[in-house]
Structures are given as structure tokens and as C-alpha cells.
Design a protein around this motif. Structure first.
Motif: not given
Lengths: 148, 595
Positions: A14, A16-17, A63, A91-95, A113, A115
């Protein structure tokens, strides 16, 4: 000469990231060299190259196209020459599933990550100043996910 | 019960044999007694006849003597006639006596002696005649003869009297013995007869009572047979018997019905049954049945299909057990069940399971999209907003600043919604393991998660001691956390928030609020606060997803928190109820099954 810099690599598809990441380090008063790669294939090509400089900390997005963060993590942990690289999952998710999997596979820290930009700077500062030798010894599943 | 009767048949048999034996004894004894009686009457007749003959002999002798005396006096030969006839008659009587005394040696000996005496007497008669015929009455020889004749006559009289006495004595003795015998005999016969009558009566009553029992057992058997018939029809079962010794099959009526035929409409043979078996299953069916018939062993459950004449395919299940009856006869008792509906149900269930699995997969795919793909753009919006605020905010007008604040709030709210929704969809139990957990620790963890707001509100939280319960630990922690933060959020502005958490073990019957308890006991947890409370008519609505009692500007929230609580409690087969009073507070009551 290397001792003066902290070498940091980010593998994230990504744009932007990558931008936030580099901006954050620019604003932090830490001497770092930040390298970014667009996916796992570019990252592994670099790491496996003869003349590559190994990073002190590798930030891995999970991802990514072509080669995911998990695959990279697996390859890095298989190869003994990478054993000194601290790996931070970014990562975006923290599942729970991802956290558990990467913990078992040997990642050193899991960062969700943030926000907002201020938090991002705080997180990255924290991670870069960690004494990894000391940190890794006390690592368990509960403190694996970075909480500020 | 019947088996007991059969086992007792030896008793009846032995009673029968004893009775037969007794009757034989009675018959034998009676015969013997009658024999004795006739013998004894024979003896009586003989003795009397002997006596009569002896008297006759004596009377003939006397006649002869009288005749002789007459002749001597008158010398008329007419008086000699009795003498002559007397001699003949005596001989005749002797012959009679010889016949009568043929089995009596004493009598025979006595007769011989008597005969000698009579001959002697006769001889004296002869001699006396010789003298008297010439009239020499004074002759010495005549006198002597005459006197000797008289003497002999006396001896004869004595002899005959003795003989009659001996005969009578013998008769008396016999009579006495016989009489004493005769006295005991009827008594003995009567006793024996009575005994055998009693035995026969006992046997009779035994047979009658056994008959009653057999009848009762028979009635039971009839009822049982009928109920078996009914249950066969209802349970779609048929039974069959393979008689090992006779090598024949017997099929119950319902077995015929199961294969779509009229009861007993064809010979119950294996081949006739196999005709109905589905061609694909015949080989295995034959193998299983042949093994059972060859080894006479139990048949484990076998599954096969049959095709009825109208083409309907049915699924059957059969098993058999070896049975040995009272006589040691061996039979294999089999049961065949039509399991077509079960199999169909199973198939439907399997299809539904597959569908559910597919749905679950879709849901987790959605989870991933929500957690990753939706969050990413939102995160970027928020991060760029924070960059924008830092670097460019001073360039904005007042209204520009306000718009930016609104954008920020909207983004934050969207993040909350996504986070809560994610949490709600993750609150499943399918893949979560139940483990014995210390609830006290879970409550403490929940309080730690909320430490910041608890401190900010100066909230007082009290709780008593919990036992360890088998739960999904992180969900219970989430439950406490949601309920406590709910209480904190809806606190009263006039009071310091107080939350009381009380545990106790409750009997399901004492908790009327649980409508259909599945366990007799429940863990009961009540969480009571002193917040703003709510109208009780909303008590059920507050658990509905996205349902809110207050405008989002008064209280921030997504309307998901309590839905998550309900889902967690339901995952644990529990119940959750809310009870509120406006401006007093709210109470949440949770029940977990006590295992």
C-alpha cells in the motif's frame, strides 16, 4: 559506520502506508535508514542478494500480492542467516487467527496499523527503541500484540 | 412363570406314579385277602364234611351193632340188613373222607388208624355172628368177642370224637387268625385309599393351579403378541425366525408388509426374500446371511435396500441373535427395520449441514472483508485527517474547522461500528473450546480493560466470590466488560456509579423467569447499577442488534454491545434478562447451566 544507523525495511503493497511510514520516521529524531518494498517477492529478492544489508527491524505487512507476509516470514525463519533480524508484523487487521499464527511462526511483535498519525509515530518510536535481546526473552502470546 | 411350571412337572409325574403304585398295592392286598377268605371257607366246608362223614361212619357202626344185637336176640336175619348196608356205607364214607383228607396228613393217618379199628370191630362182629348163629351165647369165646367188640366200639367212638375235635380245633385256629387278619385289612385298605385320594387331590389342585398360571401366562403372551404386532407396524419392523434344526424360516406378517406384500403371501424362504433385495446389495446380503446360517452366529447390523414390486426402493436394517429355548432348541431371532425415512432425514440433515458450512464460510469471508478491506480505507481517511489537522488546520476558516470535526466524528463512529460488528460476528461458539475457568479472574481482567473509565468515573464495583465454571473464557470476559461499560455509560449524572455483581447458585424451579429450564440448577449472576435505568417495556428490545434507547448524540454507542452479551450467554446455553427502573438503575440477570 553501520552502528550509527538503525536499518529498517518495510514490505507493504500500500502506497499510502509506505508514505505514512516514511513520513513518521522523517519526523522522529532517530537516525534510521528506511527501505521499502512493494511486495514479498521484491523483499525476498533483496534479502537473498549477495550484497544486501540486513535490516535491524523488518516490518511485514501480511496481505500482499504475489508473496504474502506469512510466506516471507516462513522463508526468513527457515534461513539461519536471518536469525538476527527482528520481525514486526504490521497489519491492518488484528484478528486472533493472524496474531496466533505469526506468533507461532516466530515473529517478534505484532503491530496493528494505527488510525492516526500521532499514534503511528509513537508506535514506531517504541518499536525502534526496543532492546530486542531483552524483549524477545520475555515474549509471550499476551504481550506479542503491541499495546500503547 | 411358565418355565417354573415346566420345571415342577416332575412333581406331578411322581405323584402319578405313587398313586398308581398305591392302587396296585390295594389291588394286590385285596386279591390276597379274598384268596385267603375263599381258602378259609373251603377249609370250613371240608372240616364240616369230614365231621359229617365221621358221624355217618359212627352211626353206621351203631346201626350195625344194633342190628347185631337184634339178630342175637331174635336170631331173625332181618336184623342183619343194617349191618350189611352199614358196611357198604362205611366204605363209601371212607372213600369220601380219603378225598377230603387228601391234603391233610394228620387226617390220613387218623383215617388209617380208624380203618384198622373198624376192621377190627367188623372182625369181632363176624366172630360174634358165628357163635350167635349156632346159639352158643354162653360160649366163652362169644362172650369174649362180644366184649371185645364193645371195647373196640368205645375206642372208635373216642377216636372219632378226637378226630372231630382236632378238625374243629384246627378250624378254630385258622378262623381266629383269619378273623384278626380280616379286622386289620379294611383299616389298612381304607388308610391307603385315603392316602392315595389325598395325593390325587393334591395333584388335581396342583394341575388346576398350574393350568391357571399357564392360562394367565398365555393371556400375557397373547397381549404381548398383539402389542408386538402393533409395535412392529408402528415401528416399521418385521421379525423372522431361522430354525436351525428344522432349517426353515418364519416371517412375521409385518415383514411381508415391509416389502410391500400381503402377509404370508409367499413361502418364507431365503430365496423368495432375496428376490426383493436390490441387485447392487444382493452379493453382500447373501454373504452375510450365509455366514450366519453356516456358523449359527449372531448377525450384526446389516444394511441393504429392497425393491418393492411397485418399484419403490426401501432401506432396510437387519440383525439377529441366537436364542436357545427351554428344550435346548436353537433359533436365530431376527429383526428387520425399514429405515428409509431415517436415511432420508439423514440426507436432508447432511445437505443442511453442507449449506450451513457454506454459509459459515461466506460469513467468515465477510468477516475478513469487514476486518481488513473495510478498515483499510477508513484507517487511511483517519490518518490523512490527522495529517491534515496537524499541517493544514491553521489555514482553515472556522466553518472549515467545524466540517473537519464532523468528518472526524463520522469516521470514528464508522470505526466503532465496524469493530463492534466484527466482534459480534466473531462471537460464535462453533470453533471455541469450553474450559474450566476461574470466573473471578475473568471479571478482574474485564475491570482492568476498563480501568481507565472506571477511574475516571470513580465507579465502585463490588462482587462476591465465583466458582470455576466451564465456559469460553474470553467471551465471559467480554460479557463482563460489555455490561460494566454499559453501566458506566448510562450512569446517573447525580450519583457516583455503583455496580454490584452477585453470584449464587439457583434452583431452576425457584426462578420463574426461566421458562424452559434444561437443567435443575443454574449459576446466577446479577449485575445491578444505580444508573439512569430504563422503562421495563424495553427490557427485551435492548438486546436486539442496533437497537438503541437513546439518541446517538446523548450517548455514543452502536447498539451492538448488549446483542453481543446475549449471543455470548446463548452460546453457553444460558439466559440473560434485563430489568430497569428509570432514574434508579438497571439489573442484568444471567443464568448459566450448572453442569
Amino acid at each position: 559506520m553501520h552502528e550509527d544507523y538503525i536499518n529498517i525495511i518495510l514490505a507493504d503493497d500500500d502506497e499510502d502506508d509506505r508514505l505514512f511510514f516514511c513520513d513518521a520516521f522523517d519526523e522522529l529524531k532517530i537516525t534510521t535508514r528506511v527501505k521499502t518494498f512493494n511486495d514479498g517477492v521484491y523483499l525476498m529478492d533483496y534479502l537473498n542478494a549477495e550484497d544486501s544489508v540486513f535490516p535491524n527491524i523488518l516490518f511485514l505487512d501480511l496481505n500482499m500480492p504475489r508473496k504474502s507476509g506469512l510466506e516471507c516470514l516462513k522463508e526468513i525463519k527457515k534461513n539461519d542467516k536471518f536469525k538476527d533480524i527482528a520481525i514486526a508484523i504490521y497489519s491492518t487487521s488484528a484478528s486472533e487467527e493472524d496474531i496466533e499464527k505469526t506468533f507461532i511462526m516466530g515473529a517478534n511483535i505484532y503491530i496493528k496499523k494505527p488510525n492516526d498519525f500521532k499514534t503511528l509515530k509513537k508506535v514506531l518510536e517504541e518499536v525502534v527503541t526496543i532492546n530486542w535481546q531483552y524483549y524477545t526473552n520475555g515474549l509471550n502470546k499476551d504481550n506479542f500484540l503491541l499495546r500503547l | 412363570m411358565p418355565s417354573r411350571i415346566f420345571k415342577k412337572s416332575w412333581l406331578i409325574k411322581s405323584i402319578f406314579f405313587i398313586s398308581a403304585f398305591v392302587i396296585l398295592i390295594i389291588g394286590g392286598t385285596t386279591y390276597k385277602k379274598i384268596e385267603d377268605l375263599s381258602q378259609s371257607s373251603d377249609l370250613l366246608t371240608k372240616t364240616y364234611k369230614t365231621n359229617v362223614e365221621l358221624e355217618k361212619i359212627f352211626s353206621h357202626l351203631k346201626d350195625a351193632e344194633t342190628g347185631q344185637q337184634g339178630f342175637i336176640i331174635t336170631n331173625d336175619p332181618i336184623y342183619l340188613e343194617p349191618y350189611n348196608i352199614g358196611r357198604e356205607n362205611i366204605n363209601y364214607s371212607f372213600a369220601e373222607l380219603k378225598v377230603l383228607g387228601s391234603d391233610n396228613t394228620t387226617l390220613q393217618n387218623n383215617l388209617k388208624e380208624l380203618n384198622v379199628l373198624i376192621d377190627k370191630r367188623m372182625w369181632y362182629f363176624e366172630k360174634s355172628f358165628r357163635f350167635s348163629s349156632v346159639g352158643n351165647y354162653n360160649d366163652e369165646n362169644f362172650k369174649e368177642n362180644f366184649l371185645n367188640g364193645k371195647k373196640t366200639m368205645d375206642t372208635i367212638r373216642g377216636k372219632i370224637k378226637g378226630m372231630i375235635d382236632t378238625g374243629n380245633q384246627l378250624l378254630n385256629k385258622r378262623q381266629e387268625a383269619y378273623e384278626s387278619n380280616l379286622k386289620l385289612t379294611p383299616m389298612f385298605l381304607y388308610v391307603v385309599l385315603l392316602l392315595s385320594l389325598m395325593l390325587m387331590f393334591a395333584t388335581y389342585s396342583k394341575i388346576i393351579s398350574d393350568l391357571k398360571k399357564i392360562k394367565a401366562a398365555n393371556e400375557q403372551l397373547e397381549i404381548f403378541k398383539e402389542s408386538t404386532k402393533q409395535s412392529e407396524i408402528i415401528g416399521l419392523q418385521g421379525n423372522w425366525i431361522w430354525d436351525i434344526e428344522e432349517r426353515t424360516f418364519t416371517y412375521s406378517d409385518n415383514l411381508y408388509r415391509l416389502i410391500g406384500e400381503k402377509p404370508q403371501s409367499f413361502q418364507p424362504t431365503l430365496d423368495n426374500f432375496v428376490n426383493f433385495v436390490h441387485p447392487e446389495d444382493i452379493e453382500k446380503f447373501r454373504k452375510d446371511i450365509d455366514r450366519m446360517m453356516a456358523k449359527n452366529e449372531d448377525l450384526p447390523f446389516i444394511y441393504y435396500r429392497i425393491i418393492q414390486k411397485n418399484g419403490t426402493i426401501k432401506h432396510f436394517k437387519t440383525c439377529a441373535k441366537l436364542h436357545r429355548n427351554l428344550d435346548g432348541k436353537r433359533q436365530l431371532l431376527g429383526i428387520t427395520t425399514d429405515i428409509t425415512t431415517e436415511i432420508e432425514h439423514f440426507k436432508t440433515l447432511e445437505e443442511r449441514n453442507l449449506e450451513l458450512e457454506r454459509n459459515n464460510k461466506e460469513l467468515s469471508a465477510f468477516n475478513y472483508v469487514a476486518s481488513h478491506d473495510l478498515q483499510e480505507p477508513l484507517r487511511k481517511i483517519q490518518t490523512f485527517l490527522s495529517r491534515f489537522e496537524d499541517k493544514e488546520a491553521h489555514k482553515l476558516s472556522e466553518s472549515g474547522m467545524m466540517y473537519m470535526d464532523r468528518i472526524k466524528n463520522a469516521a470514528t463512529r464508522m470505526r466503532m461500528l465496524i469493530d463492534d460488528l466484527l466482534q459480534f460476528s466473531r462471537t460464535n461458539k462453533a470453533d471455541k473450546a469450553f474450559e474450566l475457568a476461574d470466573i473471578n479472574i475473568l471479571l478482574k481482567n474485564a475491570q482492568q480493560d476498563l480501568a481507565e473509565s472506571i477511574t475516571d468515573e470513580k465507579a465502585i464495583i463490588t462482587s462476591n466470590k465465583f466458582p470455576s465454571i466451564k465456559v469460553i473464557p474470553f467471551q465471559i470476559q467480554q460479557l463482563f466488560s460489555n455490561l460494566i461499560s454499559n453501566s458506566l455509560k448510562y450512569k446517573s449524572k447525580d450519583r457516583i456509579p455503583e455496580i454490584r455483581i452477585i453470584y449464587n447458585k439457583a434452583k431452576a424451579s425457584d426462578e420463574p423467569i426461566i421458562l424452559n429450564p434444561k437443567k435443575p440448577y443454574y449459576h446466577k449472576i446479577t449485575i445491578t447499577d444505580n444508573g439512569i435505568g430504563f422503562e421495563n417495556k424495553y427490557a427485551e428490545n435492548i438486546f436486539v442488534l442496533f437497537n438503541r434507547l437513546h439518541g446517538k448524540h446523548e450517548y455514543s454507542g452502536t447498539g451492538i454491545g448488549l446483542s453481543i452479551c446475549k449471543k455470548i450467554v446463548e452460546n453457553h446455553q444460558g439466559f440473560i434478562f434485563a430489568n430497569g427502573k428509570p432514574n434508579v438503575g438497571a439489573t442484568f440477570t444471567i443464568y448459566f447451566p450448572y453442569l
